[in-house]
Enzyme design. Structure first.
Site, short mmCIF file in Angstrom:
data_model
loop_
_atom_site.label_atom_id
_atom_site.label_comp_id
_atom_site.label_asym_id
_atom_site.label_seq_id
_atom_site.Cartn_x
_atom_site.Cartn_y
_atom_site.Cartn_z
N LYS A 11 48.76 23.10 45.03
CA LYS A 11 47.47 22.45 45.19
C LYS A 11 47.30 21.26 44.22
CE LYS A 11 44.78 25.83 47.57
NZ LYS A 11 43.33 26.66 47.71
N ASN A 26 43.93 20.91 49.35
CA ASN A 26 44.36 21.84 50.38
C ASN A 26 44.77 21.36 51.68
OD1 ASN A 26 41.74 21.71 51.32
ND2 ASN A 26 41.69 23.81 51.81
N GLY A 47 35.70 33.02 36.66
CA GLY A 47 37.02 32.21 36.67
C GLY A 47 36.87 30.80 36.21
N ASN A 73 34.41 33.22 31.78
CA ASN A 73 35.93 33.18 32.10
C ASN A 73 36.46 34.19 31.00
OD1 ASN A 73 38.24 32.80 33.40
ND2 ASN A 73 38.85 31.25 31.70
N GLY A 98 36.26 37.09 51.23
CA GLY A 98 36.88 35.58 51.24
C GLY A 98 37.05 35.34 52.65
P1 ATR Z 1 43.31 29.32 41.04
O1 ATR Z 1 43.69 27.84 41.10
O2 ATR Z 1 43.45 30.22 42.06
O3 ATR Z 1 41.70 29.56 40.64
P2 ATR Z 1 44.29 30.05 38.22
O4 ATR Z 1 44.19 28.57 37.94
O5 ATR Z 1 45.47 30.90 37.85
O6 ATR Z 1 43.96 30.27 39.94
O7 ATR Z 1 43.02 30.63 37.74
C1 ATR Z 1 42.74 32.05 37.52
C2 ATR Z 1 41.50 32.42 36.80
O8 ATR Z 1 41.59 33.84 37.12
C3 ATR Z 1 41.39 32.10 35.55
O9 ATR Z 1 40.18 31.77 35.07
C4 ATR Z 1 42.02 33.25 34.60
O10 ATR Z 1 41.46 33.60 33.58
P3 ATR Z 1 42.02 33.00 32.13
O11 ATR Z 1 41.77 31.49 32.30
O12 ATR Z 1 41.59 33.41 31.13
O13 ATR Z 1 43.50 33.21 32.31
C5 ATR Z 1 41.40 34.35 35.83
N1 ATR Z 1 41.96 35.68 35.57
C6 ATR Z 1 43.39 36.22 36.01
N2 ATR Z 1 43.58 37.40 35.74
C7 ATR Z 1 42.53 37.77 35.21
C8 ATR Z 1 42.24 39.17 34.42
N3 ATR Z 1 43.27 40.04 34.61
N4 ATR Z 1 41.09 39.10 33.62
C9 ATR Z 1 40.27 38.33 33.57
N5 ATR Z 1 40.42 36.95 34.34
C10 ATR Z 1 41.71 36.79 34.96
#
Ligand code: ATR
Length: 285
Positions: free
Chosen positions: A70, A91, A130, A154, A246
């Site tokens: 993306k 997208n 997030g 986050n 979703g």
């Molecule tokens: P997308 O583009 O689909 O949003 P991404 O850029 O990988 O995917 O973002 C994933 C988000 O999920 C991030 O904010 C991540 O937190 P971090 O910035 O701390 O990595 C969050 N995330 C993923 N797994 C997590 C977990 N086990 N606990 C808390 N936050 C999580």
């Protein structure tokens, strides 16, 4: 029937085998009587540029773009729409003479899903969980649609702060970054949008540990639909909060892409029916 006039559409991602988009778009083509067909293409990151150029040479009218392309796909486009630039992710690619134009319909999908459920974000406090690409799309949707304030929560605070700072360059409104550890202390939280993948692979995992978090929340949207109900959605419902998974966002973002490709407007009534039909289809799958 596929003929020489059939408009060819598709999705590029890696992996792609579990995508539900082909079912959605081929259903749209049938129901809205459009001569179009839609297929899924597994494109490795190192082949992305070739895939986009090749699709353009073949005259493929439209492509959806999913994980992990993306953001990186932007480098291979001839132009990128303003909202997609703000989200820094596309997208949807639309064929133009000189190359593909990039759009982002994820934010439209979220807005339409809330709207179809009677949830109005205007004037509300939004909490986005997030700070990745999906969170950015959720923030842009909330800001564009008149939310009063946005809090980004986050795990990694720095990432939330970076996102908040970037967004403040576009939107003149309160945007705050907080670490997940203080999520229960957020004072204003009318609408919560959970954008992380937590709950997708392990349905019993949930970033919200105490039901107290839901105090003051009126609606929750999570961008996961497999499993159909994660612990987050179940907890929200147990606390008498209107909670959406979703799936409707997926259908509405697809509809917005389909409209861009086919140059048509799908009416809200038709789309509500389509979302209900597709939900039964997804539950059977
Ligand atoms: P997308 O583009 O689909 O949003 P991404 O850029 O990988 O995917 O973002 C994933 C988000 O999920 C991030 O904010 C991540 O937190 P971090 O910035 O701390 O990595 C969050 N995330 C993923 N797994 C997590 C977990 N086990 N606990 C808390 N936050 C999580």
């Amino acid at each position: 029937m596929i003929t020489a006039q059939t408009v060819v559409l598709g999705i590029i991602g890696h992996p792609i085998g579990h995508s539900f988009s082909p079912q959605i778009h081929n259903y749209f083509a049938r129901i809205f009587r459009q001569q179009a067909c839609y297929a899924a293409f597994n494109v490795l990151p190192e082949h992305l540029g070739e895939a986009v150029a090749g699709a353009h040479s073949l005259g493929i009218k439209g492509l959806n773009v999913t994980i992990p392309h993306k953001q990186t796909c932007i480098d291979f486009l001839s132009r990128v729409d303003k909202t997609a630039r703000r989200i820094a992710a596309v997208n949807t690619l639309v064929y133009e003479q000189d190359g593909y134009a990039g759009y982002n319909t994820d934010h439209i999908g979220m807005y339409m899903a809330l709207k179809a459920a009677g949830i109005d974000i205007r004037g509300k406090s939004a909490v986005i969980i997030g700070a990745g690409g999906t969170a950015c799309a959720a923030c842009v949707m909330a800001a564009d649609k008149g939310a009063m304030e946005i809090t980004i929560a986050n795990r990694t605070l720095e990432k939330a702060e970076l996102l908040a700072d970037r967004l403040k360059g576009f939107f003149n409104m309160p945007i705050t970054a907080v670490p997940l550890s203080v999520i229960n202390d957020i004072a204003h939280k009318d609408i919560v949008i959970q954008t992380t993948s937590v709950g997708m692979n392990y349905p019993e995992d949930c970033l919200i540990e105490s039901a107290g978090f839901f105090r003051g929340v009126s609606a929750a949207l999570e961008l996961i639909y497999n499993p159909w109900e994660t612990k987050f959605v179940k907890m929200a419902k147990l606390n008498h909060i209107q909670a959406l998974n979703g799936f409707s966002t997926l259908v509405y973002q697809a509809a917005a892409s389909f409209e861009l490709w086919m140059g048509i407007n799908l009416t809200e009534g038709f789309l509500k029916q389509a979302a209900a039909d597709l939900e039964s289809l997804a539950k059977q799958a």
